[in-house]
Design an enzyme around this catalytic site. Structure first.
Site, PDB file in Angstrom:
ATOM      1  N   ASP A 177       0.897  -1.142   0.000  1.00 24.92           N
ATOM      2  CA  ASP A 177       0.000   0.000   0.000  1.00 24.92           C
ATOM      3  C   ASP A 177       0.943   1.201   0.000  1.00 24.92           C
ATOM      4  O   ASP A 177       1.554   1.512   1.022  1.00 24.92           O
ATOM      5  CB  ASP A 177      -0.901   0.022   1.240  1.00 24.92           C
ATOM      6  N   HIS A 178       1.097   1.843  -1.172  1.00 29.26           N
ATOM      7  CA  HIS A 178       2.191   2.812  -1.274  1.00 29.26           C
ATOM      8  C   HIS A 178       2.000   3.995  -0.326  1.00 29.26           C
ATOM      9  O   HIS A 178       2.952   4.703  -0.022  1.00 29.26           O
ATOM     10  CB  HIS A 178       2.423   3.262  -2.718  1.00 29.26           C
ATOM     11  N   HIS A 240      -5.949   2.735   1.358  1.00 27.98           N
ATOM     12  CA  HIS A 240      -5.112   3.860   1.787  1.00 27.98           C
ATOM     13  C   HIS A 240      -5.685   4.599   2.997  1.00 27.98           C
ATOM     14  O   HIS A 240      -4.989   4.855   3.982  1.00 27.98           O
ATOM     15  CB  HIS A 240      -4.942   4.875   0.653  1.00 27.98           C
TER      16      HIS A 240
END
Ligand code: NAP
Length: 484
Positions: A177-178, A240
Site C-alpha cells: 500500500d504505497h 489507503h
C-alpha cells in the site's frame, strides 16, 4: 544535514510486468534513484519479465527512456544510468504458460536475496506464484511483492490470500500500500510514539474529531472503464484511508516491529462500527471547465459508481468512544491535497472574554503537497487592544526543516522496495488486515447496492457534493477547506 544511506544486501529482483505503466513510472526510475544514492549494491540485478519478446538491449532502452521521463533532470547522471542499465536483464515470460521459466531459473544466483515483484493484474498473481514454485525458482527465503487492488471484496481477497499461501508463507508476502511508504505517514508514528507531547491528549477525552482528506484534481479520463468497476470506496477508502485511520487510532505497539505494528492496526479495523446509510455521501463529478463528467469518462451512462465518498466512521473502543472520524476522498475536486487533521476539544474553562476569537487546537499532518505538520494554537493578538485572541500555525514544512535531505528522501515505492530487500514487513499489509478491511467494507457497498443509491452530481473544481457538507454541519462541525 547529510542523509544516511545504508546499502541493502545484494539482491536479484525480478519484476513481472516490467514493461507496464507502474514499472515504467515508479518501480524502475525508483530503483535507479536508489542506485544513484548508493543504496543498491553494485552487484545486484534487476530482471524484467513480460510477454513482449524483447532483447536485453531493447528492454534497457525502454528503461533509459523511463528514467529520462520520470527522474528529475538534475538526478540524471549518464554514467550512473549506464552503470544501472548494466545491472538489468530481460526474460520473455507468459505468466499463464510454460515459456521463459527455465530461462529465468538459469539467471537466478544462489546466496543473494531473491525478490519477485508482481506488477501485473491481480488475476495473474496465483499463476506466477505457482510457476515460481513449480519451476523451483523461489526458495524459502524469497519474497514476493503484490500490488493493489488486493481483491474487490472479502471473498476475492480470501481467494488471493489462499492462492499465495499455497506456495509462500505470510513472512514472504509483501502487500504494497504505497501510502504506507510516504515519509509523512511514517512520521505519524514517530510523532505519536517518539514524543510525550501528543499521546496523553490522543483520546476521546481531548479529541473532538478527526478528518482525513485525500483530494485529487484529476478525473478518471483514460481509465474510466476500469475505475467504474471499483469506485472511491474500493480504490481509496478500503486500503489507503483505512491505513491512515489505523495509524491515527492504533494503540502504541510494544516495539516498532512488523507484527507488533500490524497487530495494533488490525485491532482498529476490527473495532470499526458498521457505517449507517445516513453517514455515507457518494458523488460523481459532473461536466464542466471544458471537460466531460464522470458518466462520460466511465463510458457507462447508467453508472452508479462514486468518484467521491465521504463517511462518518466510529472506532468502537475505549480510547475513541464518541469521537467521529470523517473521511472524504474524491476526484476533480478543488485542489490536490491529502491531510489528516486532529481537532482537539475546548479548554474546560474559558478565562478570556474573547469567546468569539477562540478556535480549537488542530494538529494537521499534510501528506501532499508540501509534506509537513501544522499545529494551530491560540495566542494573544498583538497590540494594545486588550486580551484579544487569535489562532496562528506552528508550521513545519519538512522541506524547510530538512533542506536538501527532504529532496533526497526516497519516494514511497523506493522505500518500500528497499524494505522488501531488507526483509522488513512493517509497512506492508498482512493478509488478516486486508481481509478485516474488506469485512468492514463489504456491507457498506452491499447496502448502497441493495438500496439502489445513486451518487449525487458535484461540480468539478468544487469541494464535493452538498450533502457531504451536511454530514458535518448536522454534527455542528465543518470540513476543512481543500487547498494546496
Ligand atoms: P499495465 O500497464 O497494464 O502493465 C501490465 C504488465 O503486465 C505489462 O508489462 C504486460 O506486458 C504484463 N503482462 C500482462 N499479461 C501478462 C502475462 N500473461 N504474463 C506476463 N506478463 C504479462 O499495468 P500497470 O498499470 O503497470 O499495473 C500493474 C499492477 O500494478 C496492477 O496490479 C495494478 O493494479 C497495479 N497498480 C498500478 C498503478 C499504476 O499507477 N499504474 C498504481 C497502483 C497499482 P506484456 O503485455 O508484454 O505481457
Amino acid at each position: 544535514m547529510v542523509s544516511r544511506v545504508i546499502p541493502v544486501d545484494v539482491f536479484d529482483l525480478v519484476i513481472f510486468g516490467a514493461t507496464g505503466d507502474l514499472a515504467r513510472r515508479k518501480i524502475l526510475p525508483g530503483l535507479y534513484r536508489r542506485f544513484l544514492a548508493g543504496q543498491m549494491p553494485d552487484d545486484s540485478r534487476i530482471i524484467g519479465a513480460a510477454r513482449a519478446d524483447l532483447t536485453n538491449d531493447a528492454f534497457c532502452e525502454q528503461v533509459r527512456a523511463a528514467i529520462t521521463e520520470f527522474v528529475p533532470k538534475d538526478r540524471q547522471d549518464p554514467a550512473v544510468i549506464d552503470a544501472f542499465l548494466a545491472r538489468l536483464a530481460y526474460v520473455p515470460i507468459d505468466a499463464t504458460g510454460t515459456n521463459g521459466w527455465a530461462a529465468l531459473k538459469a539467471l537466478m544466483r544462489p546466496n543473494v536475496v531473491r525478490a519477485f515483484y508482481f506488477s501485473v493484474a491481480p488475476s495473474l498473481f496465483g499463476d506466477i506464484a505457482s510457476r515460481l514454485h513449480d519451476h523451483g525458482i523461489a526458495d524459502a527465503w524469497s519474497r514476493i511483492v503484490v500490488e493493489k487492488p488486493f481483491g474487490r471484496d472479502l471473498a476475492s481477497a480470501r481467494a488471493l490470500n489462499a492462492a499465495l499461501a499455497q506456495h509462500f508463507s505470510e513472512a514472504q508476502i509483501y502487500r504494497i500500500d504505497h501510502y504506507l511508504g510516504k515519509e509523512t505517514v511514517q512520521n505519524l508514528m514517530a510523532v505519536r510514539f517518539a514524543n510525550i507531547l501528543f499521546e496523553p491528549l490522543w483520546k476521546a477525552e481531548y479529541v473532538d474529531h478527526v478528518q482525513i482528506t485525500v483530494a485529487e484534481t484529476v478525473g478518471v479520463n483514460g481509465r474510466g472503464a476500469y475505475y467504474d468497476k471499483s469506485g472511491a470506496m474500493r480504490d481509496m477508502v478500503q486500503n489507503h484511508m483505512m491505513q491512515l485511520l489505523c495509524l491515527i487510532a492504533m494503540e502504541p505497539p510494544y516495539h516498532f516491529d512488523p507484527d507488533a505494528v500490524r497487530d495494533e492496526k488490525l485491532k482498529v479495523i476490527r473495532a470499526l462500527k458498521p457505517v449507517q446509510p445516513e453517514d455515507i455521501v457518494r458523488g460523481q463529478y459532473g461536466a464542466g471547465s471544458g471537460d466531460k463528467g464522470y458518466v462520460a469518462h466511465s463510458e457507462n451512462p447508467a453508472s452508479k459508481t462514486e468518484s467521491y465518498i465521504a463517511l462518518k466512521v466510529n472506532v468502537s473502543n475505549w480510547r475513541w468512544q464518541g469521537v467521529p472520524f470523517y473521511l472524504r476522498t474524491g476526484k476533480r475536486l478543488r485542489a490536490r491535497a491529502s491531510e489528516i487533521a486532529i481537532t482537539f476539544k475546548q479548554p474546560p474553562h474559558a478565562i478570556f472574554d474573547d469567546a468569539k476569537g477562540w478556535r480549537e487546537n488542530v494538529l494537521v499532518i499534510r501528506l501532499q503537497p508540501n509534506e509537513g505538520m501544522n499545529l494551530m494554537v491560540m495566542i494573544k493578538e498583538p497590540g494594545p487592544g486588550g486580551m484579544r485572541l487569535m489562532q496562528v500555525p506552528l508550521d513545519m514544512s519538512f522541506a524547510a526543516v530538512l533542506g536538501d535531505e527532504a529532496e533526497e528522501t526516497p519516494d514511497a515505492y523506493e522505500r518500500l522496495i528497499m524494505d522488501v530487500i531488507r526483509g522488513n514487513q512493517t509497512l506492508f499489509m498482512r493478509g488478516d488486515e486486508v481481509e478485516a478491511a474488506w469485512a468492514w467494507t463489504d456491507p457498506i457497498i452491499e447496502g448502497w447496492e441493495a438500496r439502489g443509491d445513486k451518487p449525487q452530481t458535484y461540480d468539478p473544481g468544487s469541494s464535493g457534493p452538498e450533502d457531504a457538507l451536511m454530514l458535518m454541519h448536522r454534527d455542528g462541525r465543518r470540513w476543512r477547506e481543500i487547498k494546496e
